[in-house]
Every structure is written in C-alpha cells, then in structure tokens.
Design a protein around this motif. Structure first.
Motif, PDB file in Angstrom:
ATOM      1  N   GLY A 292      -6.064  -6.526 -26.290  1.00 47.77           N
ATOM      2  CA  GLY A 292      -5.654  -7.911 -26.107  1.00 47.77           C
ATOM      3  C   GLY A 292      -4.516  -8.331 -27.033  1.00 47.77           C
ATOM      4  N   LYS A 293      -4.019  -7.386 -27.840  1.00 42.63           N
ATOM      5  CA  LYS A 293      -2.970  -7.693 -28.801  1.00 42.63           C
ATOM      6  C   LYS A 293      -1.636  -7.038 -28.407  1.00 42.63           C
ATOM      7  CE  LYS A 293      -5.645  -9.594 -32.166  1.00 42.63           C
ATOM      8  NZ  LYS A 293      -6.987  -9.368 -31.696  1.00 42.63           N
ATOM      9  N   THR A 294      -0.565  -7.560 -29.009  1.00 40.07           N
ATOM     10  CA  THR A 294       0.771  -6.974 -28.872  1.00 40.07           C
ATOM     11  C   THR A 294       1.143  -6.320 -30.199  1.00 40.07           C
ATOM     12  OG1 THR A 294       1.442  -8.673 -27.283  1.00 40.07           O
ATOM     13  CG2 THR A 294       3.197  -7.424 -28.355  1.00 40.07           C
ATOM     14  N   LEU A 295       1.571  -5.060 -30.151  1.00 36.09           N
ATOM     15  CA  LEU A 295       1.832  -4.273 -31.352  1.00 36.09           C
ATOM     16  C   LEU A 295       3.262  -3.750 -31.332  1.00 36.09           C
ATOM     17  CD1 LEU A 295       0.682  -2.853 -33.924  1.00 36.09           C
ATOM     18  CD2 LEU A 295       0.067  -0.936 -32.425  1.00 36.09           C
ATOM     19  N   ALA A 296       4.000  -3.953 -32.422  1.00 36.50           N
ATOM     20  CA  ALA A 296       5.373  -3.459 -32.535  1.00 36.50           C
ATOM     21  C   ALA A 296       5.411  -2.182 -33.360  1.00 36.50           C
ATOM     22  CB  ALA A 296       6.260  -4.518 -33.187  1.00 36.50           C
ATOM     23  N   THR A 297       6.255  -1.250 -32.925  1.00 34.46           N
ATOM     24  CA  THR A 297       6.401   0.016 -33.649  1.00 34.46           C
ATOM     25  C   THR A 297       7.816   0.544 -33.478  1.00 34.46           C
ATOM     26  OG1 THR A 297       5.512   2.263 -33.898  1.00 34.46           O
ATOM     27  CG2 THR A 297       5.616   1.377 -31.674  1.00 34.46           C
ATOM     28  N   SER A 298       8.259   1.372 -34.438  1.00 38.82           N
ATOM     29  CA  SER A 298       9.587   1.982 -34.336  1.00 38.82           C
ATOM     30  C   SER A 298       9.574   3.087 -33.284  1.00 38.82           C
ATOM     31  CB  SER A 298      10.012   2.562 -35.683  1.00 38.82           C
ATOM     32  OG  SER A 298      10.165   1.544 -36.640  1.00 38.82           O
ATOM     33  N   ILE A 299      10.676   3.227 -32.607  1.00 34.65           N
ATOM     34  CA  ILE A 299      10.752   4.142 -31.462  1.00 34.65           C
ATOM     35  C   ILE A 299      10.347   5.567 -31.816  1.00 34.65           C
ATOM     36  CG2 ILE A 299      12.365   5.243 -29.847  1.00 34.65           C
ATOM     37  CD1 ILE A 299      13.933   2.609 -29.799  1.00 34.65           C
ATOM     38  N   SER A 300      10.882   6.096 -32.911  1.00 37.26           N
ATOM     39  CA  SER A 300      10.668   7.520 -33.214  1.00 37.26           C
ATOM     40  C   SER A 300       9.751   7.758 -34.400  1.00 37.26           C
ATOM     41  CB  SER A 300      12.019   8.196 -33.474  1.00 37.26           C
ATOM     42  OG  SER A 300      12.683   7.559 -34.552  1.00 37.26           O
ATOM     43  N   SER A 301       8.936   6.788 -34.763  1.00 35.85           N
ATOM     44  CA  SER A 301       8.068   6.941 -35.934  1.00 35.85           C
ATOM     45  C   SER A 301       6.910   7.891 -35.658  1.00 35.85           C
ATOM     46  CB  SER A 301       7.514   5.580 -36.357  1.00 35.85           C
ATOM     47  OG  SER A 301       6.595   5.103 -35.394  1.00 35.85           O
ATOM     48  N   THR A 302       6.308   8.385 -36.728  1.00 32.29           N
ATOM     49  CA  THR A 302       5.119   9.230 -36.595  1.00 32.29           C
ATOM     50  C   THR A 302       4.009   8.470 -35.892  1.00 32.29           C
ATOM     51  OG1 THR A 302       5.681  10.470 -38.598  1.00 32.29           O
ATOM     52  CG2 THR A 302       3.389  10.554 -37.866  1.00 32.29           C
ATOM     53  N   PHE A 303       3.846   7.190 -36.235  1.00 29.14           N
ATOM     54  CA  PHE A 303       2.806   6.382 -35.592  1.00 29.14           C
ATOM     55  C   PHE A 303       2.998   6.356 -34.080  1.00 29.14           C
ATOM     56  CE2 PHE A 303       1.366   2.448 -33.648  1.00 29.14           C
ATOM     57  CZ  PHE A 303       0.035   2.405 -34.044  1.00 29.14           C
ATOM     58  N   THR A 304       4.224   6.151 -33.635  1.00 32.49           N
ATOM     59  CA  THR A 304       4.500   6.094 -32.192  1.00 32.49           C
ATOM     60  C   THR A 304       4.114   7.407 -31.519  1.00 32.49           C
ATOM     61  OG1 THR A 304       6.310   4.532 -32.561  1.00 32.49           O
ATOM     62  CG2 THR A 304       6.298   5.703 -30.468  1.00 32.49           C
ATOM     63  N   ASN A 305       4.384   8.510 -32.192  1.00 34.24           N
ATOM     64  CA  ASN A 305       4.093   9.823 -31.617  1.00 34.24           C
ATOM     65  C   ASN A 305       2.598  10.125 -31.529  1.00 34.24           C
ATOM     66  OD1 ASN A 305       6.678  11.230 -30.998  1.00 34.24           O
ATOM     67  ND2 ASN A 305       7.097  10.770 -33.133  1.00 34.24           N
ATOM     68  N   VAL A 306       1.795   9.555 -32.430  1.00 30.73           N
ATOM     69  CA  VAL A 306       0.351   9.831 -32.401  1.00 30.73           C
ATOM     70  C   VAL A 306      -0.439   8.648 -31.829  1.00 30.73           C
ATOM     71  CG1 VAL A 306       0.580  11.359 -34.402  1.00 30.73           C
ATOM     72  CG2 VAL A 306      -0.112   8.973 -34.756  1.00 30.73           C
ATOM     73  N   TYR A 307       0.280   7.632 -31.376  1.00 26.45           N
ATOM     74  CA  TYR A 307      -0.341   6.380 -30.920  1.00 26.45           C
ATOM     75  C   TYR A 307      -1.407   6.610 -29.847  1.00 26.45           C
ATOM     76  CZ  TYR A 307      -0.647   1.993 -28.255  1.00 26.45           C
ATOM     77  OH  TYR A 307      -1.090   0.890 -27.573  1.00 26.45           O
ATOM     78  N   ASP A 308      -1.065   7.332 -28.791  1.00 29.02           N
ATOM     79  CA  ASP A 308      -2.021   7.541 -27.688  1.00 29.02           C
ATOM     80  C   ASP A 308      -3.275   8.259 -28.177  1.00 29.02           C
ATOM     81  OD1 ASP A 308      -0.410   6.305 -25.789  1.00 29.02           O
ATOM     82  OD2 ASP A 308       0.649   8.166 -25.293  1.00 29.02           O
ATOM     83  N   GLN A 309      -3.081   9.258 -29.024  1.00 29.19           N
ATOM     84  CA  GLN A 309      -4.212  10.006 -29.570  1.00 29.19           C
ATOM     85  C   GLN A 309      -5.070   9.114 -30.462  1.00 29.19           C
ATOM     86  OE1 GLN A 309      -3.024  13.307 -32.006  1.00 29.19           O
ATOM     87  NE2 GLN A 309      -5.121  14.009 -32.357  1.00 29.19           N
ATOM     88  N   PHE A 310      -4.426   8.288 -31.273  1.00 26.25           N
ATOM     89  CA  PHE A 310      -5.133   7.368 -32.169  1.00 26.25           C
ATOM     90  C   PHE A 310      -6.027   6.425 -31.372  1.00 26.25           C
ATOM     91  CE2 PHE A 310      -5.145   3.265 -34.535  1.00 26.25           C
ATOM     92  CZ  PHE A 310      -5.887   3.677 -35.637  1.00 26.25           C
ATOM     93  N   LEU A 311      -5.492   5.868 -30.303  1.00 22.16           N
ATOM     94  CA  LEU A 311      -6.288   4.959 -29.471  1.00 22.16           C
ATOM     95  C   LEU A 311      -7.436   5.704 -28.799  1.00 22.16           C
ATOM     96  CD1 LEU A 311      -4.084   2.903 -30.054  1.00 22.16           C
ATOM     97  CD2 LEU A 311      -3.999   2.350 -27.606  1.00 22.16           C
ATOM     98  N   SER A 312      -7.158   6.880 -28.266  1.00 26.33           N
ATOM     99  CA  SER A 312      -8.169   7.648 -27.554  1.00 26.33           C
ATOM    100  C   SER A 312      -9.333   8.043 -28.465  1.00 26.33           C
ATOM    101  CB  SER A 312      -7.539   8.908 -26.950  1.00 26.33           C
ATOM    102  OG  SER A 312      -8.512   9.711 -26.311  1.00 26.33           O
ATOM    103  N   VAL A 313      -9.014   8.573 -29.645  1.00 25.19           N
ATOM    104  CA  VAL A 313     -10.046   9.009 -30.583  1.00 25.19           C
ATOM    105  C   VAL A 313     -10.931   7.850 -31.011  1.00 25.19           C
ATOM    106  CG1 VAL A 313     -10.397   9.856 -32.938  1.00 25.19           C
ATOM    107  CG2 VAL A 313      -8.802  11.037 -31.426  1.00 25.19           C
ATOM    108  N   ASN A 314     -10.345   6.657 -31.082  1.00 28.59           N
ATOM    109  CA  ASN A 314     -11.086   5.495 -31.570  1.00 28.59           C
ATOM    110  C   ASN A 314     -11.614   4.590 -30.444  1.00 28.59           C
ATOM    111  OD1 ASN A 314     -10.934   5.406 -34.693  1.00 28.59           O
ATOM    112  ND2 ASN A 314      -8.867   6.003 -34.070  1.00 28.59           N
ATOM    113  N   GLY A 315     -11.621   5.122 -29.212  1.00 28.67           N
ATOM    114  CA  GLY A 315     -12.244   4.417 -28.098  1.00 28.67           C
ATOM    115  C   GLY A 315     -11.564   3.126 -27.687  1.00 28.67           C
ATOM    116  N   VAL A 316     -10.240   3.080 -27.839  1.00 34.57           N
ATOM    117  CA  VAL A 316      -9.484   1.876 -27.472  1.00 34.57           C
ATOM    118  C   VAL A 316      -8.918   2.045 -26.068  1.00 34.57           C
ATOM    119  CG1 VAL A 316      -7.563   0.363 -28.074  1.00 34.57           C
ATOM    120  CG2 VAL A 316      -8.882   1.505 -29.877  1.00 34.57           C
ATOM    121  N   ASP A 317      -9.051   1.003 -25.243  1.00 33.64           N
ATOM    122  CA  ASP A 317      -8.490   1.012 -23.890  1.00 33.64           C
ATOM    123  C   ASP A 317      -6.998   0.711 -23.994  1.00 33.64           C
ATOM    124  OD1 ASP A 317      -7.692   0.603 -21.274  1.00 33.64           O
ATOM    125  OD2 ASP A 317      -9.447  -0.615 -20.730  1.00 33.64           O
TER     126      ASP A 317
END
Length: 357
Positions: free
Chosen positions: A163-188
């Motif tokens: 339900g939130k809007t999240l800003a991130t840098s295009i090529s950051s490490t966070f952006t690259n692991v974002y999908d995995q981070f959400l999946s591992v932590n049960g986020v839709d």
C-alpha cells in the motif's frame, strides 16, 4: 730458622691454593654466563613477536582509491593519514576520491592503484569474470542498506510496504535484490509501487514527501535527511530481515598481495587503529575532514555519518575490518539468487583474512 722457613713455605702454599681456587670460581662463573647467553636471543625474539612488530614493507608508497567523493564513512581513511598513523606503520598512503565501485575495481585489478574501496558486490562479480582480486577487509560488519519512512506513516517491517510508494535508485544494490527481498519476507509485490529514478531525483521525491519511503544508506542519507527535514525518521534495516550485505570493502589485486604481504599487513593494522580513533572522536574526525574538504564538508553532518558507520562496525574480539565468512557466504547467496551472480562462489576465491595480525 728451619722452623721459620717451613712456616713460610706452608703459608705460601696456602696462598697459592686459595688463589687457584679463586681463579677456578671465576672461570666457572664465566662458563655459566656464556652458557646462558644463547637463551637471551629467543627471549628477545618472543618479546618482539608479542608486541606485534611487523617486518618492513616491501613498498611504502601506496595509493588507496575510494569509490566515491568524500562522505562521513570515508573519514577514517583521511584521519589515519592526518594523524600520522600510516606513517607510524612505515607507509605513505595517498587517499584518493573515486567515481564508482566498478571504476575503482578496474584500476585496482589493473594495478593502477594499490588498494580500493568498494561495496561487496563488485569484487564478487569481478572474480566471477576472472579478475585477479581479493577482498581483504570490510569495515561494516552489518549492512548499511535501509528503507527510511516518516514517523507518522512508518514502514517498520517489509509487510508494511504494501500500500506504500517506495523510491529507489535505478542501479542500486537494493533495486537489484528488491524482488527477492519482498518474496523472502512474504510481501505482495503488486501492492507496492516502486519508483526507480536517478539518485538525486530519489532524494527529492522523499524530501518533498511525494513517496512514503526511500531506499538509502544509513551512513549517508539517513542523518542527512533528518538534518534537512528537522525530524526523526523511521529506519528499516534490510539486515534485520535476511539481507545483511557487507559494505565498505577493501580490495587489492592478487599480484599486489603476493608482492607486498608486509605492506598489506601494515596497512590493515594502521587502518584498524585509524578507524578506532575516528569512532572514538567523531567530532575531531569531522574537523579534520573539514580541513581537507572545506567547501563540501558539513562538520555536524559528517560527525553523524561517522557515528552511523560506527554502529555497523561490530567485530567483537576480532580486528576492525575482519571478514566474517558466514556473512560473506550469505551475501554471495543473495547476489546469486537475485541474478547478480551466476552462482555463489567458493569464499576462498574472493576473500582472505590472511593479512590481519
């Protein structure tokens, strides 16, 4: 007369016996001292070893290339130089600003610079591509990557991202692991709006409250945003939710390490002392940085960035900079699972603690 003569002979005999015995004792003492002399050498060597004295450096003039312009987490490198700690260890180190971790890794692998500062990601990717480099230290035993949000609309857990809007840098490490981070932590993921933009635009979106959260480094933007906004923000550290990606990593080429083992040991010993001094004296360290970069350094902000960096440097009874194999393995697994590596490499291929005393 005969009695007197005999008495004199007896007296002379006794004197000669006494003198002879005295000479014997002197020789015995001398032999004893001589026999003990060799044991003094090992004792002296042990004392030298116990003080941690290092052999002379093979190369005393070194270059240390950062991966970006000055920020608070880099202060310890400049403090180590300014306080004469490098010199104390027989080294003359030029600490140079950089433009990116990728560029820094390249010049180090080509032996154009001796030592580089990068994140953990780039050297792992470099080794996978056949670069002859090794990670030799990391000064953040805990990842600085975090999601910041406003206290009146906090993101305390990954699930709160829905339900939130999240800003991130295009090529950051966070952006690259974002999908995995959400999946591992049960986020839709369909319930989170991710806005990928350049770093400057990312910061502006958050400061203008056009997004609910922003992915940043705790050692850089966290204190900067709080200073600009004049309010406390809510941090969510990725390390608390299975993504503890090591940071502030020191790298060198295999050739440099092979040719300069003593210089490398001295460098790490000097930096351990310099980092400790910086963490113990953040305000003084900020003043030193201001003296070096008068036009760009904000002393108050730099001191806060140093304090945030110190919070992530937890080494227990190990030297500052010591590499934890479990942490590195988990980092490699995260990168492999997110597609940033083809597979998690063998730790001995990309790191070593062999240069710590």
């Amino acid at each position: 007369m005969r009695k007197a003569f005999c008495s004199l002979v007896v007296l002379l005999s006794l004197v000669l016996v006494f003198v002879g015995c005295g000479n014997g004792e002197t020789k015995e003492t001398s032999r004893s001292e001589t026999s003990q002399a060799p044991s003094a050498s090992p004792s002296s060597e042990s004392a030298t070893a116990s003080t941690g004295e290092l052999p002379p450096p093979e190369k005393s003039k070194l270059t240390l290339r950062l991966n970006w312009k000055f920020k608070g987490e880099f202060a310890p490198f400049f403090v180590t130089k300014s306080k004469g700690i490098f010199e104390k260890y027989g080294l003359d180190v030029d600490v140079l600003e950089g433009t990116s971790s990728v560029q820094t890794l390249q010049v180090v692998s080509q032996n154009k610079d001796d030592i580089g500062v990068t994140s953990t990601v780039e050297p792992l990717q470099g080794v996978e591509k056949g670069m002859g480099v090794k990670i030799i230290a990391s000064y953040m035993s805990r990842s600085p990557i975090q999601i910041l949000s406003f206290s009146d609309n906090p993101i305390n857990t990954p699930k709160d991202l829905e339900g939130k809007t999240l800003a991130t840098s295009i090529s950051s490490t966070f952006t690259n692991v974002y999908d995995q981070f959400l999946s591992v932590n049960g986020v839709d993921a369909s319930k989170v709006k991710l806005v990928k933009v350049e770093t400057g635009a990312r910061n502006t979106l958050f400061l203008n409250k056009e997004v609910d959260g922003v992915a940043v480094f705790s050692t850089n933007e966290y204190p900067m945003f709080e200073e600009k906004l004049g309010q406390k923000l809510t941090p969510l550290y990725m390390a608390d939710f299975g993504f503890d990606i090591a940071g502030l990593t020191l790298v060198a080429s295999d050739k440099f390490l092979q040719d300069n083992p003593n210089a490398t040991k001295r460098l790490l010993a000097a930096l351990a002392e310099g980092f400790r001094y910086t963490f113990d004296h953040p305000e003084e360290a900020a003043r030193i940085a201001k003296g070096i970069f008068p036009d760009t350094v904000d002393e108050k902000l730099t001191a806060e960035q140093i304090k945030r960096t110190a919070e992530l440097a937890i080494f227990g009874d190990k030297p500052i900079g010591w590499l934890d194999e479990d942490n590195l393995k988990k980092t490699a697994e995260v990168l492999a699972n997110s597609g940033m590596l083809k597979e998690a490499p063998n730790p001995s291929d990309y790191y070593t603690n062999g240069f710590f005393q």
